[in-house]
Design a protein around this motif. Sequence first.
Motif, PDB file in Angstrom:
ATOM      1  N   PHE A 125      59.553 -33.433  41.137  1.00  0.00           N
ATOM      2  CA  PHE A 125      58.805 -32.413  40.394  1.00  0.00           C
ATOM      3  C   PHE A 125      58.098 -31.443  41.354  1.00  0.00           C
ATOM      4  CE2 PHE A 125      55.067 -30.821  38.111  1.00  0.00           C
ATOM      5  CZ  PHE A 125      55.689 -30.261  36.999  1.00  0.00           C
ATOM      6  N   TYR A 151      60.526 -29.064  42.890  1.00  0.00           N
ATOM      7  CA  TYR A 151      60.950 -28.051  41.916  1.00  0.00           C
ATOM      8  C   TYR A 151      59.866 -27.013  41.658  1.00  0.00           C
ATOM      9  CZ  TYR A 151      62.523 -26.024  37.506  1.00  0.00           C
ATOM     10  OH  TYR A 151      62.883 -25.152  36.517  1.00  0.00           O
ATOM     11  N   THR A 152      58.609 -27.451  41.603  1.00  0.00           N
ATOM     12  CA  THR A 152      57.527 -26.550  41.210  1.00  0.00           C
ATOM     13  C   THR A 152      56.738 -25.946  42.368  1.00  0.00           C
ATOM     14  OG1 THR A 152      55.994 -28.419  40.980  1.00  0.00           O
ATOM     15  CG2 THR A 152      57.194 -27.711  38.999  1.00  0.00           C
TER      16      THR A 152
END
Length: 119
Positions: A91, A94-95
């Motif tokens: 995560f 990705y962010t």
Amino acid sequence: MQVLISILISLIAVEHLFFFWMESIAWESFGRKVFGGSKEFFKTTKSLAANQGLYNGFVATGLIWSFFLENELSISVRLFFLGFIVVAGIFGAYTVSKKIFWFQAFPAFIAFILILSFS
């Protein structure tokens, strides 16, 4: 192989203790050196980083705890906490930054696979 797994788990736990320290205690000083940015940004995000650091501390504590448990329970606890790290690392990659995958998710993923393969 169990020695290698134990060393890898130890390194991952130490890494997350470092994240805990940086985010919860040294966010405005060391955190700023690591990530860069304005003094104001680090001052206003201090409580958010401390909260995030607390989670890293919990993960490290769980991995350390696994060394004091019986074999089968130890394996389950390690997989549980490593799973959190892998998901959080993916995560974060990705962010926030792809680097997070390599520093956080990848070592935990390798440890996870080794545990499944050799335990």
